[in-house]
Enzyme design. Structure first.
Site, PDB file in Angstrom:
ATOM      1  N   SER A 115     -19.660 -21.067 -83.422  1.00 14.46           N
ATOM      2  CA  SER A 115     -18.285 -20.628 -83.138  1.00 14.46           C
ATOM      3  C   SER A 115     -17.534 -20.507 -84.453  1.00 14.46           C
ATOM      4  O   SER A 115     -17.856 -21.216 -85.426  1.00 14.46           O
ATOM      5  CB  SER A 115     -17.575 -21.663 -82.253  1.00 14.46           C
ATOM      6  OG  SER A 115     -16.200 -21.349 -82.145  1.00 14.46           O
ATOM      7  N   TYR A 168     -15.316 -30.335 -80.520  1.00 15.20           N
ATOM      8  CA  TYR A 168     -15.947 -29.009 -80.476  1.00 15.20           C
ATOM      9  C   TYR A 168     -16.160 -28.492 -81.905  1.00 15.20           C
ATOM     10  O   TYR A 168     -17.251 -28.023 -82.256  1.00 15.20           O
ATOM     11  CB  TYR A 168     -15.045 -28.075 -79.683  1.00 15.20           C
ATOM     12  CG  TYR A 168     -15.575 -26.683 -79.444  1.00 15.20           C
ATOM     13  CD1 TYR A 168     -16.606 -26.454 -78.538  1.00 15.20           C
ATOM     14  CD2 TYR A 168     -15.017 -25.578 -80.095  1.00 15.20           C
ATOM     15  CE1 TYR A 168     -17.076 -25.169 -78.296  1.00 15.20           C
ATOM     16  CE2 TYR A 168     -15.471 -24.295 -79.855  1.00 15.20           C
ATOM     17  CZ  TYR A 168     -16.504 -24.091 -78.957  1.00 15.20           C
ATOM     18  OH  TYR A 168     -16.958 -22.812 -78.712  1.00 15.20           O
TER      19      TYR A 168
HETATM   20  P1  NAD Z   1     -19.083 -19.783 -70.180  1.00 18.83           P
HETATM   21  O1  NAD Z   1     -18.350 -20.982 -69.716  1.00 18.83           O
HETATM   22  O2  NAD Z   1     -18.833 -18.462 -69.573  1.00 18.83           O
HETATM   23  O3  NAD Z   1     -20.656 -20.070 -70.072  1.00 18.83           O
HETATM   24  C1  NAD Z   1     -21.208 -21.284 -70.490  1.00 18.83           C
HETATM   25  C2  NAD Z   1     -22.408 -21.603 -69.636  1.00 18.83           C
HETATM   26  O4  NAD Z   1     -22.958 -22.846 -70.114  1.00 18.83           O
HETATM   27  C3  NAD Z   1     -22.060 -21.796 -68.149  1.00 18.83           C
HETATM   28  O5  NAD Z   1     -22.947 -21.071 -67.324  1.00 18.83           O
HETATM   29  C4  NAD Z   1     -22.202 -23.295 -67.946  1.00 18.83           C
HETATM   30  O6  NAD Z   1     -22.643 -23.651 -66.636  1.00 18.83           O
HETATM   31  C5  NAD Z   1     -23.264 -23.643 -68.992  1.00 18.83           C
HETATM   32  N1  NAD Z   1     -23.192 -25.054 -69.361  1.00 18.83           N
HETATM   33  C6  NAD Z   1     -22.119 -25.731 -69.823  1.00 18.83           C
HETATM   34  N2  NAD Z   1     -22.418 -27.035 -69.967  1.00 18.83           N
HETATM   35  C7  NAD Z   1     -23.727 -27.173 -69.588  1.00 18.83           C
HETATM   36  C8  NAD Z   1     -24.616 -28.280 -69.496  1.00 18.83           C
HETATM   37  N3  NAD Z   1     -24.227 -29.545 -69.770  1.00 18.83           N
HETATM   38  N4  NAD Z   1     -25.882 -28.062 -69.064  1.00 18.83           N
HETATM   39  C9  NAD Z   1     -26.278 -26.811 -68.730  1.00 18.83           C
HETATM   40  N5  NAD Z   1     -25.484 -25.734 -68.773  1.00 18.83           N
HETATM   41  C10 NAD Z   1     -24.220 -25.910 -69.214  1.00 18.83           C
HETATM   42  O7  NAD Z   1     -18.833 -19.753 -71.757  1.00 18.83           O
HETATM   43  P2  NAD Z   1     -19.123 -18.647 -72.878  1.00 18.83           P
HETATM   44  O8  NAD Z   1     -17.819 -18.222 -73.416  1.00 18.83           O
HETATM   45  O9  NAD Z   1     -20.108 -17.647 -72.437  1.00 18.83           O
HETATM   46  O10 NAD Z   1     -19.772 -19.595 -73.997  1.00 18.83           O
HETATM   47  C11 NAD Z   1     -21.104 -19.489 -74.441  1.00 18.83           C
HETATM   48  C12 NAD Z   1     -21.191 -20.101 -75.816  1.00 18.83           C
HETATM   49  O11 NAD Z   1     -20.364 -19.386 -76.709  1.00 18.83           O
HETATM   50  C13 NAD Z   1     -20.730 -21.568 -75.890  1.00 18.83           C
HETATM   51  O12 NAD Z   1     -21.588 -22.279 -76.768  1.00 18.83           O
HETATM   52  C14 NAD Z   1     -19.359 -21.461 -76.493  1.00 18.83           C
HETATM   53  O13 NAD Z   1     -18.987 -22.631 -77.188  1.00 18.83           O
HETATM   54  C15 NAD Z   1     -19.568 -20.292 -77.443  1.00 18.83           C
HETATM   55  N6  NAD Z   1     -18.334 -19.640 -77.852  1.00 18.83           N
HETATM   56  C16 NAD Z   1     -17.572 -18.962 -76.934  1.00 18.83           C
HETATM   57  C17 NAD Z   1     -16.394 -18.354 -77.365  1.00 18.83           C
HETATM   58  C18 NAD Z   1     -15.494 -17.590 -76.432  1.00 18.83           C
HETATM   59  O14 NAD Z   1     -14.416 -17.176 -76.871  1.00 18.83           O
HETATM   60  N7  NAD Z   1     -15.869 -17.377 -75.195  1.00 18.83           N
HETATM   61  C19 NAD Z   1     -16.011 -18.435 -78.721  1.00 18.83           C
HETATM   62  C20 NAD Z   1     -16.814 -19.133 -79.608  1.00 18.83           C
HETATM   63  C21 NAD Z   1     -17.975 -19.724 -79.164  1.00 18.83           C
END
Ligand code: NAD
Length: 262
Positions: A138, A151
């Site tokens: 991130s 985080y």
């Molecule tokens: P999201 O919430 O849409 O998807 C995350 C998925 O991870 C979900 O399906 C959830 O069930 C699964 N998950 C969470 N905790 C879990 C656990 N303990 N065991 C198994 N599965 C688990 O989120 P996203 O935005 O698609 O995020 C994906 C990645 O991208 C993450 O690592 C997040 O930190 C990173 N990220 C997202 C953003 C953003 O703006 N969306 C920005 C920077 C980084």
């Protein structure tokens, strides 16, 4: 012919957001994919929708013994392993003196320690023929946010662990890279995007003046997973609309216009 024909792939957090778009794109490009997620309903429905090249494996990544079982099941379903995408993650907002230690430890567990566990169990399979590991970090790991302490610490750890893995397995034919998304429209950022003041300030600070879409991250995952990235390892690729390119100084064109000032 796809860019990932017959590649065997595990995507954690594949049931939603960025992971879901990666699952869809990788299958389109010829891969066989296991969605590893704790959300059974969404994960199973996605696997059912995508057909025989998709499988679902329930796992809570905060539980190390479940991770070992997930990797074994996934490798059995896939018939081997070429690509591991460590993508699941989450954070919570709150300054340190307000944070419950249980929240701190769980965030570190899911965002950072789980990567050690997935890699530990996946690497012996990847080492058989080489492969690619992609970690979703991130911009909160590149530089800190206000309020997202655990985080930011975990994602910073993900970035340097990525470099360590890249060095340790470079001669095994395994490339390891990280993607650092900026603001992406997924369920994870719904609370932030639902706060008009915070969203407006964030958009103001993004040089491209918009949030990203999850497929814009998935496409970079595809590049890193494929042979197009055959000489790329140990790198962080920010996919953030320019956020981390800016040092926070005033937007001079807004003040001075299109002119020359000496
Ligand atoms: P999201 O919430 O849409 O998807 C995350 C998925 O991870 C979900 O399906 C959830 O069930 C699964 N998950 C969470 N905790 C879990 C656990 N303990 N065991 C198994 N599965 C688990 O989120 P996203 O935005 O698609 O995020 C994906 C990645 O991208 C993450 O690592 C997040 O930190 C990173 N990220 C997202 C953003 C953003 O703006 N969306 C920005 C920077 C980084």
């Amino acid at each position: 012919m796809g860019l990932l024909n017959n590649k065997k792939v595990i995507i954690t957090g594949g049931a939603s957001g960025i992971g879901e778009q990666a699952v869809r794109l990788f299958i389109e490009q010829g891969a066989r994919v296991v969605i590893a997620d704790m959300n059974v309903e969404r994960g199973q429905a996605l696997a059912d929708e995508l057909g025989q090249n998709a499988g679902f494996c329930q796992v809570d990544l905060s539980q190390p013994q479940q991770i070992e079982a997930m990797v074994q099941q996934a490798v059995e379903f896939l018939g081997g392993l070429d690509v591991l995408i460590n993508n699941a993650g989450y954070g919570i907002y709150g300054r340190t003196h307000l944070i419950d230690p249980a929240d701190w430890y769980k965030i570190i567990e899911v965002n950072l320690n789980a990567l050690f566990q997935t890699c530990r169990h996946a690497l012996p399979h990847l080492m058989k023929q080489g492969g690619s590991i992609i970690n979703t970090a991130s911009v909160s790991g590149t530089r800190a946010d206000y309020g997202f302490n655990a985080y930011a610490a975990a994602k910073g750890g993900v970035l340097n662990y990525t470099r360590n893995l890249a060095l340790d397995y470079a001669t095994d034919g395994i490339r390891v890279n990280a993607i650092s998304p900026g603001l992406i429209e997924t369920p994870l950022t719904t609370p932030l995007r639902g706060h008009p003041g915070a969203l407006a300030e964030y958009l103001h600070n993004i040089p491209m003046a918009r949030a990203g879409q999850p497929d814009e991250i998935a496409k970079v995952m595809l590049f890193l997973a494929s042979d197009l990235a055959s000489y790329v390892t140990g790198q962080e690729i920010a996919v953030d609309g320019g956020v981390t390119a800016w040092n926070g100084q005033p937007r001079f064109p807004h003040h001075f216009g299109d002119t020359i000032i000496r």
